[in-house]
Design a protein around this motif. Sequence first.
Motif, PDB file in Angstrom:
ATOM      1  N   THR A   7       5.732   7.849  -2.454  1.00  0.00           N
ATOM      2  CA  THR A   7       4.905   7.098  -1.509  1.00  0.00           C
ATOM      3  C   THR A   7       5.680   6.741  -0.249  1.00  0.00           C
ATOM      4  OG1 THR A   7       5.434   4.954  -2.521  1.00  0.00           O
ATOM      5  CG2 THR A   7       3.462   6.097  -3.341  1.00  0.00           C
ATOM      6  N   ILE A  62       1.851  12.970  -2.601  1.00  0.00           N
ATOM      7  CA  ILE A  62       1.457  11.999  -3.629  1.00  0.00           C
ATOM      8  C   ILE A  62       0.427  12.562  -4.600  1.00  0.00           C
ATOM      9  CG2 ILE A  62       2.095   9.970  -2.269  1.00  0.00           C
ATOM     10  CD1 ILE A  62      -0.849   9.583  -1.564  1.00  0.00           C
ATOM     11  N   TYR A 177      -1.931   7.164  -7.781  1.00  0.00           N
ATOM     12  CA  TYR A 177      -1.106   6.263  -8.583  1.00  0.00           C
ATOM     13  C   TYR A 177      -1.565   6.285 -10.038  1.00  0.00           C
ATOM     14  CZ  TYR A 177       1.055   1.911 -10.268  1.00  0.00           C
ATOM     15  OH  TYR A 177       1.776   0.986 -10.981  1.00  0.00           O
ATOM     16  N   ILE A 242       0.259   4.021   2.738  1.00  0.00           N
ATOM     17  CA  ILE A 242       0.709   4.787   1.575  1.00  0.00           C
ATOM     18  C   ILE A 242       2.053   4.287   1.057  1.00  0.00           C
ATOM     19  CG2 ILE A 242       1.579   7.079   0.909  1.00  0.00           C
ATOM     20  CD1 ILE A 242      -0.727   8.268   2.568  1.00  0.00           C
ATOM     21  N   HIS A 246       1.915   2.063  -4.339  1.00  0.00           N
ATOM     22  CA  HIS A 246       2.299   1.850  -5.729  1.00  0.00           C
ATOM     23  C   HIS A 246       2.344   0.370  -6.101  1.00  0.00           C
ATOM     24  CE1 HIS A 246       5.860   1.871  -3.237  1.00  0.00           C
ATOM     25  NE2 HIS A 246       6.636   1.419  -4.205  1.00  0.00           N
TER      26      HIS A 246
END
Length: 379
Positions: A7, A62, A177, A242, A246
Amino acid sequence: MKFNTKTIHGGQKHDPAYGSVMPPIYQTSTYAQSTPGGHKGYEYSRTHNPTRNALENAFASIENGNYGLAFASGLAAIDAVLKLLKPGDEVVSTNDLYGGTYRLFTRIYEDFGINFHFIGMKNAERIEEYINKKTKLIWVETPTNPMMNVIDIKAASTIAKKHNVLLAVDNTFATPYLQRPLDLGADIVMHSATKYLGGHSDLVMGALIVKNKALADKLYFIQNASGAICGPQDAFLALRGIKTLHIRMQRHCENGRAVAEYLNNHSKIENVYWSGFENHPNHHIAKSQMDDFGGMVSFTTKGNNYEEAIKILENLKIFTLAESLGGVESLAGHPASMTHASIPKEEREKIGVVDSLIRLSVGIEDEEDLIADLKQAIE
């Protein structure tokens, strides 16, 4: 490189001009050439822009893809996928999907001769019943908007490959994620990057990610020829978003679980839709293809009371009554009159989008404050 590192660093490099750690905002429409056709890789910003390219590389990283494309909105990204088709082609789509997607399919592309089959996909084997020689695309949302239905991506991929059909997955609710559809066999991943990827309710954007170069080349051509690209300022904001995806998603999941469990135990609430419950349809699939269950929760009031639902929405203090989702702040919406109003009432109600349904995008605030807000609004 693991996801949390991706990320921040995935697909990125320091700007070659001055070593800028964050990609600069290249706010330009055109680029100087030393001779006709002699340039440094950039001619015109509809075709390429360094800030947008950095974002597209991040998208690809990602989602474990090879190619990323950024668009002016999620619907612009979906529009590009449909432009791969021609009159007479058919699409098999889940019947529980974002109202804007349904509107694009039925109000725009049906007039161009594309035929759509909207079906329940909780049993993915049903997809095969609707595939014929004209079928070119399977369109999946999982979890679905707003009923949180879970669709088996691997099973859908097996069917798609058997019949040489493209499989596209709207991964907006889960984000990479939690779920990576390309790893499960999808050909195209789509995001409304307006939502979790941007994460701060300050941009509108769409994304497509693919692994196959030939497919990517077709989509890049459509992106450039149709021109529905995002601007460099929005690309910069999405890149920044971004980098914290997470840690934001971890809190969205924690708070989503707390809110879902609170609502599930409330005497004034009839049904709670959240894929983390063991009795949720296809919970076992969610558990196998997702790393957690996300921050989206829908529920209905006891007796499906419309007036009671509206009263709850009007009395919320921390949850904001607004369209959209996936921002750091908690949002509440009424799908029947907001995000899904473009779907006819009879069709909405077949899939459970009744007038008392409330959809929550649970943010990253303190969970005790969120539950206290729901408590005062409900009671």
